[in-house]
Every structure is written in structure tokens, then in C-alpha cells.
Design an enzyme around this catalytic site. Sequence first.
Site, PDB file in Angstrom:
ATOM      1  N   GLY A 108       0.829  -1.202   0.000  1.00 43.95           N
ATOM      2  CA  GLY A 108       0.000   0.000   0.000  1.00 43.95           C
ATOM      3  C   GLY A 108       0.853   1.236   0.000  1.00 43.95           C
ATOM      4  CB  ALA A 166       2.243   7.491   2.214  1.00 34.40           C
ATOM      5  CB  SER A 192      -2.669   2.885   1.747  1.00 40.53           C
ATOM      6  OG  SER A 192      -1.765   1.938   2.307  1.00 40.53           O
ATOM      7  CG  HIS A 200       2.609   1.872  13.896  1.00 38.40           C
ATOM      8  ND1 HIS A 200       2.583   0.878  12.945  1.00 38.40           N
ATOM      9  CD2 HIS A 200       2.491   3.033  13.218  1.00 38.40           C
ATOM     10  CE1 HIS A 200       2.465   1.426  11.737  1.00 38.40           C
ATOM     11  NE2 HIS A 200       2.419   2.732  11.879  1.00 38.40           N
ATOM     12  NE  ARG A 250      -2.647   0.443  13.938  1.00 36.92           N
ATOM     13  CZ  ARG A 250      -1.854   1.192  13.178  1.00 36.92           C
ATOM     14  NH1 ARG A 250      -2.103   2.471  13.010  1.00 36.92           N
ATOM     15  NH2 ARG A 250      -0.792   0.670  12.591  1.00 36.92           N
ATOM     16  CG  ASP A 261       4.671  -2.111   9.574  1.00 34.14           C
ATOM     17  OD1 ASP A 261       5.098  -1.628   8.512  1.00 34.14           O
ATOM     18  OD2 ASP A 261       3.671  -1.680  10.172  1.00 34.14           O
TER      19      ASP A 261
END
Length: 395
Positions: free
Chosen positions: A228, A230, A232, A270, A273, A300
Site C-alpha cells: 500500500g 503512504a 493507505s 502503532h 493500536r 513492518d
Amino acid sequence: MELTLLGTGAPDGLPRPDCPCAACASAHGDQARAATALLVDGALLLDLTPGAALAAARAGHSLTGVRQVLLTHPHDGPAVELPPGLPSAGRVPDGRVLTLISGHRVRAVPMDAPGTGYEVTSPEGERLLYLPPGGAPSGMAGASHPYDMVVCDVLGRPDALARLRAAGAVGPATDVVAAHVDHGVPPGRELSRRLAAAGARAVPDGTTLIVGEYHAVPDLPRRTLVLGGARSGKSVEAERRLEAFPEVVYVATGGTREGDPEWAARVGLHRERRPGAWRTEETCDLVPLLASPGPALLVDCLSLWLTDAMDRAGAWEEEKLPEAVRERVAELVAAVRATSRTVVFVSNEVGSGVVPATRAGRMFRDELGRLNTAVANECEHVLLVVAGQALVLRG
């Protein structure tokens, strides 16, 4: 044990009354869902909802043989009228076991939120677990063996499924059926895709299932690549694919950047989440992780891994890509091919944007495209995320 799902929706149903959202607008026909209620062998009704008698009749059943009505959660709004002939509805205290005249045994399972879960064992020994909306089992100990079927709020509380898996209560053959389906996810293919990522499925209202009967469990891909641009939503999509599984190792390839508050804020978002049970490793040394056994990995991302590889090789000032970078890429791709772990990779899709103005930028763009292609070739499942919508490219 025969289970009929009289409804499979959230307490307000789907579509919600007077809700203008896109998910509610498209929830019609088989995608429309009444509030969740379960009829077990015609003798036990789990949750009493408006229109239960009519829903049973549409499914070819009657409520006249029901000997017990049990509620799993507080029901807001006006009281639901009890159909004629049904016993009064009630809840079983946590941990208490109730034996019905039909031979079914019902054990109340404590929850971490208001409500009660019910473990139902048939006279023949099949085992069903039904959880209330927004609830997860509290203090789940090791299970003697997995349930034959679990009906729960898969999308609202994926961590409940993770707890059950960690305790051995959900195994590879457990049929996980989504209930309390709300409008947070568009119905149809998107709903099916998200549930399949958790090893679950949805069925239309009125469906009758046989608990313990063989059912092809959704095939969970061992290797997944999520691409994906940026912002996204690619990282959210990658995290979503593992949130129903315990012991996930989040591999952050970006590291820390001293004196960069904007980067620190990104990393913080991050971390907030992610589920609290996940463990984080900050490293670009991916080959040993892929080669060793262990829990699922979420890497990631590959674009930052490639940046690190080019930094180490001093590639930015070279006329062509150093051989050292190509060797590291080849080692990584071989490790992806050989790994036995469940792994989800995240990477940037940069080939559709503006052509970089510098030679180094163009070199990075080209090599990232080649890396993405090589890793995608080794993955069973490949997704492209655009504006928060996941498009399935493979799998």
C-alpha cells in the site's frame, strides 16, 4: 447437536434503524441480520430477541419444545415480549452448571464485560461455546480439548478468539461462527475476507448447523504480503490479520530515531493500536527470525528493511546497486520461502507515484519494486490496500 441461528446481528440488528452509513445501506437480503439468538436442538434458546418465534418458523422450527431460555447480556430498551408457552428468561450465575431435562448440560462462563457466556454440551458429548456481544472469557484456564463450535463476536472482540486459542479451547478443527455482526464492516465479500483471516465464517440468519459435523475451516495463509501507499491503511490491515491469534511478534524494522519527535509519534501510534499481548522486536535481521520456530510474525516494513540494507552497503552514492544488497535480498527471499512460521509482511507500493528526482531515489524505487515482487512470489496471500480498502491480488 443441531444449532439454528435465528439471528446473527448486533443487538440493534443490521442494518441499524435510521443509520445512513454505507454498510447499513448495503445490508439487505441475506446480508440483513436480526439480533443474535440461538436455538439448540429445539430445547434451549440462547438470547430472546423480538420476532424469535417468527424467525424460528421461517427456519422450519418451532419454539414449542423449548425448555429453557437463557440470556447472555443486558438487553437495553423495552422488555421483549415472551412468546406464549416459553419459560421465563434468565441468566445462570458464573460457573454454575445447569442440566436440562433434554440431557443438555449448560455451564455459565465468566466474562470480562457485562454478560455471561454459555458452554453447552449435548447428551452425545458435542460441545458448543456461545459468547455475548463485546465479551471475552475471563481467566481462561487450559482446556482439556477444543470446542466443536464457537459462536462469538469475532469482529468486535478478536482478542476473545486469541484467548481461546491460547488456552487450547479453539483448535484447527473448531468451527468458529461470527455472531453479533454490526455495521463496522461492510457485508458481503469484505466481511467474509476479514472473518476468514481470523479462521471464522458468517452464515445467514435462519441457518441450521450440526455441531461437531465436519466443516472445511477457512484456509489461513502462512505467508501474507500487504502492500500500500503512504497512509493507505496497510499496517492496520496487516495487524487485523493476526489480532485473533496469540503470541504475535511484531518486528519493527524502522528502529528509533533520536531527536525526531514526528517519528516517535508515529511509533507511539502503532504501539497503542497493537494488542497488549504482542511482543515487539526492533531489528532488520529477519533471516534468523524466519528460520527459527515460534509464534506468528508481523514484519513492518520491507521498505525500511531495504533502506537499512542500502545504508549498510553504502549504496546511495554508488552508480549501481552493490552486490551486497542483492545478496541480502536473496537471503531474505530464500528465508521467506523456507520459513515454517506464520508471517505477515508490510511494504510500500511506490511504483505508481511520481518518479523520484534523484538517482538514489530511482534506485531505491526500482529495488523495492523488485523486492516486493520476489517476496510476493513466495506468499500464498497478497493484498493491495488503497484508501483503506484491501484488494486481493492473490489467495
